[in-house]
Design an enzyme around this catalytic site. Sequence first.
Site, PDB file in Angstrom:
ATOM      1  N   GLU A  71       0.834  -1.202   0.000  1.00  0.00           N
ATOM      2  CA  GLU A  71       0.000   0.000   0.000  1.00  0.00           C
ATOM      3  C   GLU A  71       0.867   1.251   0.000  1.00  0.00           C
ATOM      4  O   GLU A  71       0.593   2.210  -0.736  1.00  0.00           O
ATOM      5  CB  GLU A  71      -0.929   0.036   1.212  1.00  0.00           C
ATOM      6  CG  GLU A  71      -1.811   1.285   1.226  1.00  0.00           C
ATOM      7  CD  GLU A  71      -2.586   1.494   2.514  1.00  0.00           C
ATOM      8  OE1 GLU A  71      -2.939   2.645   2.810  1.00  0.00           O
ATOM      9  OE2 GLU A  71      -2.852   0.496   3.218  1.00  0.00           O
TER      10      GLU A  71
ATOM     11  N   CYS B 246      -7.837   4.355   8.203  1.00  0.00           N
ATOM     12  CA  CYS B 246      -9.162   3.764   8.010  1.00  0.00           C
ATOM     13  C   CYS B 246      -9.907   3.674   9.335  1.00  0.00           C
ATOM     14  O   CYS B 246      -9.325   3.265  10.360  1.00  0.00           O
ATOM     15  CB  CYS B 246      -9.000   2.368   7.393  1.00  0.00           C
ATOM     16  SG  CYS B 246     -10.523   1.437   7.242  1.00  0.00           S
TER      17      CYS B 246
ATOM     18  N   SER C 193      -7.907  -8.748   7.850  1.00  0.00           N
ATOM     19  CA  SER C 193      -7.844  -9.755   6.789  1.00  0.00           C
ATOM     20  C   SER C 193      -8.211 -11.145   7.301  1.00  0.00           C
ATOM     21  O   SER C 193      -7.904 -12.147   6.648  1.00  0.00           O
ATOM     22  CB  SER C 193      -6.438  -9.786   6.180  1.00  0.00           C
ATOM     23  OG  SER C 193      -6.124  -8.569   5.548  1.00  0.00           O
TER      24      SER C 193
END
Length: 279
Positions: free
Chosen positions: A124, A190, A262
């Site tokens: 990322e 986030c 995840s």
Amino acid sequence: MNVTRAKCAGACYGVQRALNMALDTVSKGSHAVTLGPLIHNPQVVAQLAERGIRAVESPEQAVEGSVIIRSHGVTPQVRREIEARGLPVIDATCPHVARAQKAAAKLARECGRVVVVGEAGHPEVEGLVAYAREAGGEVLVAGRETDVPVGLTGKVGVVVQTTQTREAFEEVLAALRDRGVECVVKDTVCLATRERQESAAALAREVDAMIVIGGRNSSNTTRLAEICSSVCGNTHHIERASELDPVWFDRCAEVGITAGASTPEDQIAAVEARIASLG
């Protein structure tokens, strides 16, 4: 033992979206590859391979079927290379990561220099750096305050890896401002990451043992383990239920569980069941 799951734990929207997109592709009988692992969870990646979705390392290795861009996103150059191959492209980039990419490019155009707060080498972060550079910016990656050059002055844009801790973000910001740097900040941490970190820390303070479930190659899971370890010494980061050691739970009345963004529900449930069987 009483086993409690953190209020916010497990697969986030971006991860579940990527998984759904990948599985929907093969359910229609289409062949597909992912450029790098779709998500940072070795068990899930292995399960996808069994369904016919294998990971490749470069666009050149994608010779047929659809190419799925993983949840972490890719650099603009890699995206162009994929599209040039003429294969169908399925963009499973997490929307929050896509927002951070756009922010990095915008800051580069406005400020000329960009500091990316994050883990150097993470896919990322590589994407954020590439988007900023393509927009004409000079880029520095800083994971901690010690990564900020002493001689840095003037105006810089600041963007952050979506899975970074709030503490690391604020530490780098403080270091920049202490040096008199004018910061134009895009807070791209986030919300799901922040919620998981806060709820994990709150639970870890109340239990005798803390189990963190998720890939060891997952940055957000590793940070959860670090956060929990800072308040509960008996913290263990595992990928699967078979790694649980009964010794960890000797004289434990309260056990907490959390999981990275995840980590799907079935993996969490398997760990919960295994711990319950030990108690």
